[in-house]
Design an enzyme around this catalytic site. Sequence first.
Site, PDB file in Angstrom:
ATOM      1  N   CYS A   1     -12.717   1.474 -30.036  1.00 27.09           N
ATOM      2  CA  CYS A   1     -13.914   2.220 -30.454  1.00 27.09           C
ATOM      3  C   CYS A   1     -14.743   2.616 -29.239  1.00 27.09           C
ATOM      4  O   CYS A   1     -15.935   2.278 -29.167  1.00 27.09           O
ATOM      5  CB  CYS A   1     -14.760   1.359 -31.375  1.00 27.09           C
ATOM      6  SG  CYS A   1     -13.836   0.566 -32.650  1.00 27.09           S
TER       7      CYS A   1
ATOM      8  N   GLY B   1       0.770  -1.229   0.000  1.00 26.53           N
ATOM      9  CA  GLY B   1       0.000   0.000   0.000  1.00 26.53           C
ATOM     10  C   GLY B   1       0.804   1.284   0.000  1.00 26.53           C
ATOM     11  O   GLY B   1       0.234   2.368   0.185  1.00 26.53           O
TER      12      GLY B   1
ATOM     13  N   GLY C   1       3.530  -3.944  -3.780  1.00 24.40           N
ATOM     14  CA  GLY C   1       3.591  -4.234  -5.204  1.00 24.40           C
ATOM     15  C   GLY C   1       3.937  -2.960  -5.958  1.00 24.40           C
ATOM     16  O   GLY C   1       5.038  -2.777  -6.478  1.00 24.40           O
ATOM     17  N   ARG C   2       2.978  -2.014  -5.928  1.00 21.59           N
ATOM     18  CA  ARG C   2       3.109  -0.788  -6.714  1.00 21.59           C
ATOM     19  C   ARG C   2       4.441  -0.066  -6.486  1.00 21.59           C
ATOM     20  O   ARG C   2       5.131   0.318  -7.428  1.00 21.59           O
ATOM     21  CB  ARG C   2       1.957   0.162  -6.348  1.00 21.59           C
ATOM     22  CG  ARG C   2       1.889   1.440  -7.173  1.00 21.59           C
ATOM     23  CD  ARG C   2       0.802   2.368  -6.631  1.00 21.59           C
ATOM     24  NE  ARG C   2      -0.449   1.679  -6.444  1.00 21.59           N
ATOM     25  CZ  ARG C   2      -1.353   1.499  -7.394  1.00 21.59           C
ATOM     26  NH1 ARG C   2      -1.167   1.998  -8.584  1.00 21.59           N
ATOM     27  NH2 ARG C   2      -2.468   0.845  -7.151  1.00 21.59           N
TER      28      ARG C   2
HETATM   29  C1  LIG Z   1      -3.319  -8.562   0.199  1.00 24.12           C
HETATM   30  C2  LIG Z   1      -2.541  -7.594  -0.609  1.00 24.12           C
HETATM   31  N1  LIG Z   1      -1.228  -7.448  -0.364  1.00 24.12           N
HETATM   32  C3  LIG Z   1      -0.456  -6.583  -1.065  1.00 24.12           C
HETATM   33  C4  LIG Z   1      -1.002  -5.827  -2.089  1.00 24.12           C
HETATM   34  C5  LIG Z   1      -0.118  -4.880  -2.835  1.00 24.12           C
HETATM   35  O1  LIG Z   1      -0.551  -3.594  -2.656  1.00 24.12           O
HETATM   36  P1  LIG Z   1       0.256  -2.358  -3.258  1.00 24.12           P
HETATM   37  O2  LIG Z   1       0.524  -2.660  -4.674  1.00 24.12           O
HETATM   38  O3  LIG Z   1      -0.671  -1.224  -3.049  1.00 24.12           O
HETATM   39  O4  LIG Z   1       1.523  -2.239  -2.461  1.00 24.12           O
HETATM   40  C6  LIG Z   1      -2.376  -5.926  -2.364  1.00 24.12           C
HETATM   41  C7  LIG Z   1      -3.002  -5.107  -3.405  1.00 24.12           C
HETATM   42  O5  LIG Z   1      -4.160  -5.045  -3.605  1.00 24.12           O
HETATM   43  C8  LIG Z   1      -3.168  -6.853  -1.617  1.00 24.12           C
HETATM   44  O6  LIG Z   1      -4.472  -7.000  -1.861  1.00 24.12           O
END
Ligand SMILES: Cc1ncc(COP(=O)(O)O)c(C=O)c1O
Length: 429
Positions: free
Chosen positions: A362, A247, A286-287
């Site tokens: 489209c 997050g 992740g992000r």
């Molecule tokens: C359980 C869980 N962990 C980790 C993540 C990764 O989140 P982020 O990409 O916001 O860091 C997510 C994203 O939805 C998630 O659902």
Amino acid sequence: MNEINETKEMNENEIGRTIQQWIAQRHRESSDPVCAYIYDLHGIRQNVRRMLGTMPQGTHLFYAIKANPDRRIIEALLPLVKGFEVASFGELAKVREVSADVPVLFGGPGKKESELAGAIRLNVSYIHVESLLELRKIAMLAKQLDKMVSVLLRINLRTSTLPKTHITMGGRPSPFGLDEELIEEAVSIIREEGESRVDLCGFHFHSLSNNTQAELHAEMVQLYLRKAEQWQQAYGLNVRIVNAGGGFGVTYDGSHGFDWERFTSLLSQSEAVQMLGDKQLWFEPGRYVVADYGYYAAEVVDIKQSHQEWFAVIRGGTHHNRLPASWGHDHPFYVVHTERWPYPFARPELHEAYVTIAGELCTPKDRMHANASVDRLRAGDVVVFVKSGAYCWTISHHDFLGHPHPQFYYVTEGEHDEPTYDAVHVQHS
Ligand SMILES: Cc1ncc(COP(=O)(O)O)c(C=O)c1O
């Protein structure tokens, strides 16, 4: 975003120059318009090394592959992270193709019995439990397969103190995790139905995505640690792991993103982290790991005026990069000017104009950036969308209208893995 400054800046830095050279090469090799993702694996690894560099003792980093499950990214991160977080059996299989034994955390709502059984057979390291029913199925499968299964209970806290972000999964009614009130029942299911084959190792939280406020994030993680301590006492548990999720935010409008150094320094100073002892505190972003290291390059196929407004139509669009449509934002980009114009007629061209960058679908929803200010844009130039490393290709509706998929390229560190841009080369997958 001010496209004019960005263009100059990007075309002058190393990755920008690499992309420019690669576009020139693509134009020499093929008459097709450019449409590709370029992932800077070198940048991703440097970013993770930087993140690891300031993390307090007792804390560990996993990568949530849902942000970008590209095999080359998983391979690039394998030597650096403690493991990977996956949200389906398909994601688990992707990680297991790269490594048979790297720690994997299996989360996500609605896990099917076959997924759970498959995950246990593929030696998933920990399962994040999303409901009591899921926990009962895990206990049943552990017995049937005669395997030990380690679990973390995913908890959705009842609190109004969490940071407010665009995407929230916790601190409000949601299909994710268990309410705090259900922990006692979960513990008795494990004790009575798990028959010593289900090991409750700790708790998992992922309450929100894309938080840019380091201070609030640090407070939230400390709250998780305090709660885990309370539950340990209240239910006589042996909590060894608190997974604080991901997050960490990235911004797409030029404002400051998440300050990782500030966050980790606040955590290092906090009593909750200093008192971790044998417990481990995990993160699974992740992000923040990959967003800044992906580039989506799409050639301008047409430039036209409609009702006084200018539109540039690219070879590509939201079926390849759905993030701007999903979030309703203007995706930042810069322009690479090219020389190729093989036609006997005039090349459409804009100067110091506002233009909407639209895709080839489209539907009016296929727009990447509305009314962007451009210095110069011609048909045949290439628009490079930055910050396209996370939740771009992977969340897109790739096959809508049957256009060819983009190509994928990777910027690597060179043969000797030197962290220097002198050694950068682009490899075709
Ligand atoms: C359980 C869980 N962990 C980790 C993540 C990764 O989140 P982020 O990409 O916001 O860091 C997510 C994203 O939805 C998630 O659902």
